[in-house]
Design a protein around this motif. Structure first.
Motif, PDB file in Angstrom:
ATOM      1  N   LYS A 199       7.854  13.523  17.393  1.00 41.81           N
ATOM      2  CA  LYS A 199       7.946  12.317  16.563  1.00 41.81           C
ATOM      3  C   LYS A 199       7.879  12.688  15.077  1.00 41.81           C
ATOM      4  O   LYS A 199       8.660  12.179  14.261  1.00 41.81           O
ATOM      5  N   SER A 251      18.513   7.522  18.068  1.00 41.35           N
ATOM      6  CA  SER A 251      17.228   6.863  17.823  1.00 41.35           C
ATOM      7  C   SER A 251      16.072   7.848  17.953  1.00 41.35           C
ATOM      8  O   SER A 251      16.202   8.936  18.519  1.00 41.35           O
ATOM      9  N   GLU A 252      14.936   7.418  17.449  1.00 37.58           N
ATOM     10  CA  GLU A 252      13.731   8.239  17.561  1.00 37.58           C
ATOM     11  C   GLU A 252      13.381   8.504  19.020  1.00 37.58           C
ATOM     12  O   GLU A 252      13.072   9.632  19.405  1.00 37.58           O
ATOM     13  N   SER A 253      13.422   7.475  19.851  1.00 42.49           N
ATOM     14  CA  SER A 253      13.048   7.637  21.256  1.00 42.49           C
ATOM     15  C   SER A 253      13.996   8.592  21.978  1.00 42.49           C
ATOM     16  O   SER A 253      13.567   9.403  22.810  1.00 42.49           O
ATOM     17  N   CYS A 254      15.277   8.510  21.656  1.00 43.18           N
ATOM     18  CA  CYS A 254      16.254   9.405  22.261  1.00 43.18           C
ATOM     19  C   CYS A 254      16.006  10.839  21.811  1.00 43.18           C
ATOM     20  O   CYS A 254      16.031  11.772  22.623  1.00 43.18           O
ATOM     21  N   LYS A 257      12.926  12.254  23.560  1.00 42.83           N
ATOM     22  CA  LYS A 257      13.206  12.555  24.968  1.00 42.83           C
ATOM     23  C   LYS A 257      13.983  13.867  25.109  1.00 42.83           C
ATOM     24  O   LYS A 257      13.634  14.726  25.938  1.00 42.83           O
TER      25      LYS A 257
END
Length: 296
Positions: A199, A251-254, A257
């Motif tokens: 992150k 995106s951040e979440s992508c 992951k």
């Protein structure tokens, strides 16, 4: 300024015009780029992330790469200002103390102030008292600190994620990004070391990509796929358009992951422990009794 480096390191030498002038040297063993950033008006320069050659089989260090750079500096008539580290590297030994001993004047070895956190994490593993490392580096840089390289200004930026202490250096329209962003077809650095965080790395990458689109980004490493020569420069626009991990729209979440899945497949760097043992001591090699000494 037409002088070239000696034959021993000419194969992966590259030069880039501008302010600063940038000269890069590639160490094939560790896939590491060392940079000289030069003020063209005064010929004053800094060295960024220098490499000490190390044979992991025999446990011996040598200075072929550093000597090549020293020869180039002499040929060019350049004047050293500082030796800069982006972080405590875990995949190669720094040649900072060797260069400090060989270059004229008492050249300061500089690193971000959070190196003390890394020293506290790793010093006990190597039988070192963290308190004994308080004076290991000459200058501990603050976030957003600025200093001069001749007539040019260099700004320190904190870009954590790969490691907690990681910083970059912005000089003119050039940013030296260490182990954060790599060439667009490689993506980004791993974030699974102690103190690393995917992150945080995503945030740091976007701080770099918020720079004007013509800014030049110079990474510390390149791991080219078959058929591509090692490269060390991409513009912010090129990274926004095609970086496989962090191009516009990811995106951040992508990112987290993909980064964490990739990190789960990686093994520890071959030179992990020799590198950290030396690098938290600012490049001083251990003597036979385990105490610190320079690499001279």
């Amino acid at each position: 300024m037409r002088a070239l480096p000696g034959e021993s390191c000419r194969e992966h030498f590259r030069a880039f015009l501008g302010s600063p002038l940038v000269f890069s040297f590639f160490d094939k063993q560790t896939s590491t780029w060392t940079y000289l950033a030069v003020d063209p008006a005064t010929r004053e320069f800094v060295v960024i992330d220098p490499v000490l050659d190390y044979d992991n089989t025999t446990g011996t260090a040598s200075t072929q790469t550093a000597d090549c750079i020293l020869d180039f500096i002499k040929r060019k008539g350049l004047k050293i200002s500082r030796i800069l580290e982006t972080h405590a590297h875990a995949d190669h030994l720094t040649a900072s103390q060797y260069l400090k001993a060989k270059l004229p004047g008492n050249v300061p070895v500089c690193i971000g102030k959070r190196i003390t956190q890394v020293q506290k994490m790793f010093a006990p593993r190597y039988g070192l008292d963290p308190a004994s490392l308080a004076d290991a580096f000459d200058i501990y840089l603050e976030d957003d600190e600025e200093f001069k390289i001749g007539e040019l200004s260099c700004r320190v930026i904190h870009i954590p994620g790969h490691t907690v202490d990681h910083i970059g250096y912005v000089i003119g329209k050039s940013a030296f990004t260490g182990d954060s962003i790599f060439m667009p077809d490689i993506g980004s650095a791993r974030a699974d070391f102690p103190g690393g965080n995917a992150k945080d790395l995503y945030s740091s990458l976007h701080r770099l990509l918020a720079s004007p689109q013509d800014y030049r980004l110079f990474p510390c490493h390149d791991y080219p796929p078959e058929g591509r020569d090692p490269n060390c420069i991409a513009t912010v626009d090129e990274q926004r358009q095609s970086n496989v991990h962090v191009k516009t729209g990811i995106s951040e979440s992508c990112f987290i992951k993909v980064r964490e899945a990739r990190d789960a497949t990686l093994t520890a760097p071959k030179l992990l422990h020799p590198s950290l043992r030396v690098n938290i001591c600012a490049g001083r090699l251990p003597s036979e009794d385990g105490s610190r000494r320079t690499s001279e």
